[in-house]
Scaffold this motif. Structure first.
Motif, short mmCIF file in Angstrom:
data_model
loop_
_atom_site.label_atom_id
_atom_site.label_comp_id
_atom_site.label_asym_id
_atom_site.label_seq_id
_atom_site.Cartn_x
_atom_site.Cartn_y
_atom_site.Cartn_z
N GLN A 16 0.81 -1.19 0.00
CA GLN A 16 0.00 0.00 0.00
C GLN A 16 0.86 1.26 0.00
N VAL A 17 2.14 1.13 -0.13
CA VAL A 17 3.05 2.28 -0.17
C VAL A 17 3.86 2.22 -1.45
N LYS A 18 3.83 3.31 -2.20
CA LYS A 18 4.62 3.41 -3.43
C LYS A 18 5.22 4.81 -3.47
N THR A 21 4.06 7.32 -0.71
CA THR A 21 2.62 7.57 -0.73
C THR A 21 1.91 6.32 -0.23
N PHE A 22 1.03 6.50 0.74
CA PHE A 22 0.25 5.40 1.30
C PHE A 22 -1.15 5.44 0.71
N CYS A 73 -1.09 7.86 -11.65
CA CYS A 73 -1.87 6.63 -11.59
C CYS A 73 -1.15 5.63 -10.68
N TRP A 74 -1.86 5.16 -9.68
CA TRP A 74 -1.30 4.20 -8.73
C TRP A 74 -0.88 2.89 -9.40
N MET A 75 -1.59 2.51 -10.48
CA MET A 75 -1.35 1.22 -11.10
C MET A 75 -0.17 1.22 -12.08
#
Length: 128
Positions: free
Chosen positions: A5-7, A18-19, A37-39
């Motif tokens: 959940q952290v990137k 970022t969480f 984009c998170w993905m």
């Protein structure tokens, strides 16, 4: 797992952690002001002047390989840091236990304790 959940922000000039707990994959970096984009790691729409990244509920874009390499390294670095901190903590505990053991032994000799008392106190120290 929590570490998934952290990137890091994909902006190469930023990279702030970022969480993400839930919600949309469209992220906004509080550090550099870029959207991403998170993905897939596509980013822009902020001070850099890059075009805005897509804003969809499900991303089918290919993963940005350079960013993905950073994500993998970032997660491994977090894991390394976690275990390194644990190791240092264990060493500190061991050092404290050895100091305590020496103090107790010195005390037992100085008060001329009985064998039963010394055994009881040493067992108590070993439990600590």
């Amino acid at each position: 797992a929590r570490r998934a959940q952290v990137k890091p922000c994909p902006n190469v000039a930023c990279g702030v952690s970022t969480f993400k707990d839930s919600g949309c994959h469209y992220m906004h970096c509080s550090q550099c002001g870029e959207n991403w984009c998170w993905m897939c790691g596509q980013w822009g729409g902020g001070p850099s002047g890059r075009s805005e990244p897509h804003h969809v509920g499900h991303c089918n874009n290919p993963m940005n390989e350079a960013w993905y390499g950073k994500v993998s390294m970032f997660l491994n670095l977090n894991r390394l840091t976690f275990y390194s901190d644990r190791f240092k903590s264990h060493l500190g505990s061991l050092s404290y236990a050895e100091e305590l053991w020496e103090k107790v032994n010195t005390m037992l000799v100085s008060i001329d304790s009985s064998i039963e008392e010394a055994k009881l106190v040493r067992e108590a120290v070993e439990l600590l």
